[in-house]
Design an enzyme around this catalytic site. Structure first.
Site, mmCIF file in Angstrom:
data_model
loop_
_atom_site.group_PDB
_atom_site.id
_atom_site.type_symbol
_atom_site.label_atom_id
_atom_site.label_comp_id
_atom_site.label_asym_id
_atom_site.label_seq_id
_atom_site.Cartn_x
_atom_site.Cartn_y
_atom_site.Cartn_z
ATOM 1 N N ASP A 49 0.862 -1.195 0.000
ATOM 2 C CA ASP A 49 0.000 0.000 0.000
ATOM 3 C C ASP A 49 0.893 1.237 0.000
ATOM 4 O OD1 ASP A 49 -2.428 1.534 0.223
ATOM 5 O OD2 ASP A 49 -1.896 1.904 2.299
ATOM 6 N N SER A 50 0.303 2.352 -0.393
ATOM 7 C CA SER A 50 1.038 3.618 -0.355
ATOM 8 C C SER A 50 1.470 3.936 1.078
ATOM 9 C CB SER A 50 0.145 4.736 -0.878
ATOM 10 O OG SER A 50 -1.061 4.768 -0.131
ATOM 11 N N CYS B 212 -4.190 -1.212 -2.327
ATOM 12 C CA CYS B 212 -4.307 0.239 -2.412
ATOM 13 C C CYS B 212 -5.148 0.530 -3.649
ATOM 14 C CB CYS B 212 -2.916 0.849 -2.561
ATOM 15 S SG CYS B 212 -2.904 2.623 -2.871
ATOM 16 N N GLU C 3 -5.321 9.683 9.218
ATOM 17 C CA GLU C 3 -3.886 9.594 9.545
ATOM 18 C C GLU C 3 -3.493 10.544 10.667
ATOM 19 O OE1 GLU C 3 -1.135 9.179 6.404
ATOM 20 O OE2 GLU C 3 -2.150 7.359 5.735
ATOM 21 N N CYS D 51 -11.529 3.122 -0.728
ATOM 22 C CA CYS D 51 -10.244 3.605 -0.216
ATOM 23 C C CYS D 51 -9.957 2.826 1.057
ATOM 24 C CB CYS D 51 -10.315 5.096 0.079
ATOM 25 S SG CYS D 51 -8.828 5.714 0.903
ATOM 26 N N HIS E 216 -8.593 3.567 3.735
ATOM 27 C CA HIS E 216 -8.734 4.237 5.030
ATOM 28 C C HIS E 216 -10.179 4.313 5.521
ATOM 29 C CE1 HIS E 216 -4.694 5.416 4.124
ATOM 30 N NE2 HIS E 216 -4.590 6.226 5.164
HETATM 31 N N1 DGL Z 1 -4.295 3.617 0.052
HETATM 32 C C1 DGL Z 1 -4.902 4.688 -0.715
HETATM 33 C C2 DGL Z 1 -6.134 4.151 -1.443
HETATM 34 O O1 DGL Z 1 -6.689 3.114 -1.123
HETATM 35 C C3 DGL Z 1 -5.281 5.852 0.164
HETATM 36 C C4 DGL Z 1 -4.083 6.648 0.639
HETATM 37 C C5 DGL Z 1 -3.340 7.374 -0.447
HETATM 38 O O2 DGL Z 1 -3.909 8.260 -1.115
HETATM 39 O O3 DGL Z 1 -2.172 7.053 -0.623
HETATM 40 O O4 DGL Z 1 -6.585 4.782 -2.369
#
Ligand code: DGL
Length: 279
Positions: free
Chosen positions: A15-16, A78, A163, A197, A199
């Site tokens: 993931d990012s 992600c 976050e 997403c 989060h």
């Molecule tokens: N993990 C990213 C997503 O699911 C969210 C966080 C980011 O923008 O890096 O889109």
């Protein structure tokens, strides 16, 4: 000469940043027997506002790193990376790097499930700017369910709120309501709201509160976990290469201290993590 990659290894989860931990948690719950290696590109997150080229380049570096650790299979946990990088990696890079390894994303399995859940075929998608502007969900839904209508809403404030540990605060109420109202104004018939997403599961209760009662709110974690279980059953040649010991290790491109603190919000437990550089 290319270095030999280890043949067997853990399942890679990328993931990012932290969000993929919500997916990892569900995958480990569903498939506890496997080993996992989680990689968060925290130093360069968020990916949401970044361009296609940059997300693709960063994601490819991450996939190469996980392959070098022996991962026969990498999950892009992600949405932004799945939307902007998965297809090119699968079609262009994978055959050159090692055609026997696999990279899977989160969009396809989620869309398949949404198709089962929606009663009237009007789906609302909440995601980062990057995911929404890529139109990946709209296109995938249109491909699998041509009669469906998809409306999407960018929610740029939700990742920073989570976050900064503000998911429980009043600021989160304000923005969740704002985005849900905007989505429902686009099409009041939406009967399925997809949290596209990583989060947003942490904001599930708030989102649920503002979405009209007759609509369902869909989290991705369990869907991705179920789809991975099914994939491994159908692909024993990959499953056999995934090591089994129930272990999970964590890597971040940021400082381990920062990762450990925030990972707790997502996992509910402390983790030990080491730093890596991606190039
Ligand atoms: N993990 C990213 C997503 O699911 C969210 C966080 C980011 O923008 O890096 O889109």
């Amino acid at each position: 000469m290319k270095a030999e990659l280890p043949f067997n290894g853990p399942i890679g989860v990328f993931d990012s940043g932290y969000g993929g931990l919500t997916i990892l948690r569900e995958i480990r719950r569903r498939l506890p027997q496997f080993d996992y290696l989680y990689l968060g590109d925290n130093a360069r997150a968020p990916y949401g506002p970044r361009s296609f080229d940059v997300v693709y380049r960063f994601t490819l570096q991450a996939v190469n790193y996980l392959f070098a650790q022996g991962c026969p299979l990498v999950i892009l946990a992600c949405n932004t990376a799945s939307a902007k990088a998965l297809r090119t990696i699968q079609q262009t890079d994978l055959p050159q790097i090692d055609g026997t390894r696999r990279v899977l994303g989160v969009i396809r399995p989620t869309v398949e499930k949404v198709g089962e859940l929606s009663r009237n075929g009007v789906v609302g998608v909440l995601g980062t700017n990057g995911t929404v502007r890529s139109r990946s969900y709209d296109m995938e839904i249109a491909k699998l369910f041509p009669d469906f209508i998809t409306v999407a809403q960018e929610c740029p404030m939700l990742v920073p709120l989570v976050e900064n540990d503000e998911a429980e605060g009043g600021g989160a109420d304000f923005f969740v309501k704002k985005y849900v109202d905007a989505l429902m104004t686009k099409n009041p018939d939406v009967d399925t709201v997809l949290l596209a997403c990583t989060h947003y599961p942490l904001l599930y209760d708030k989102i649920r509160r503002f979405v009209p009662e007759n609509a369902i709110v869909v989290k991705q974690g369990e869907i991705v976990a179920e789809s991975l279980a099914d994939y491994l059953e159908r692909h024993p040649e990959i499953a056999e290469r995934c090591t089994r010991g129930g272990l999970c290790s964590y890597r971040t491109t940021e400082s381990p201290d920062a990762f450990t603190k925030l990972a707790r919000i997502f996992l509910g437990e402390p983790v030990k993590v080491s730093h890596v550089e991606l190039a």
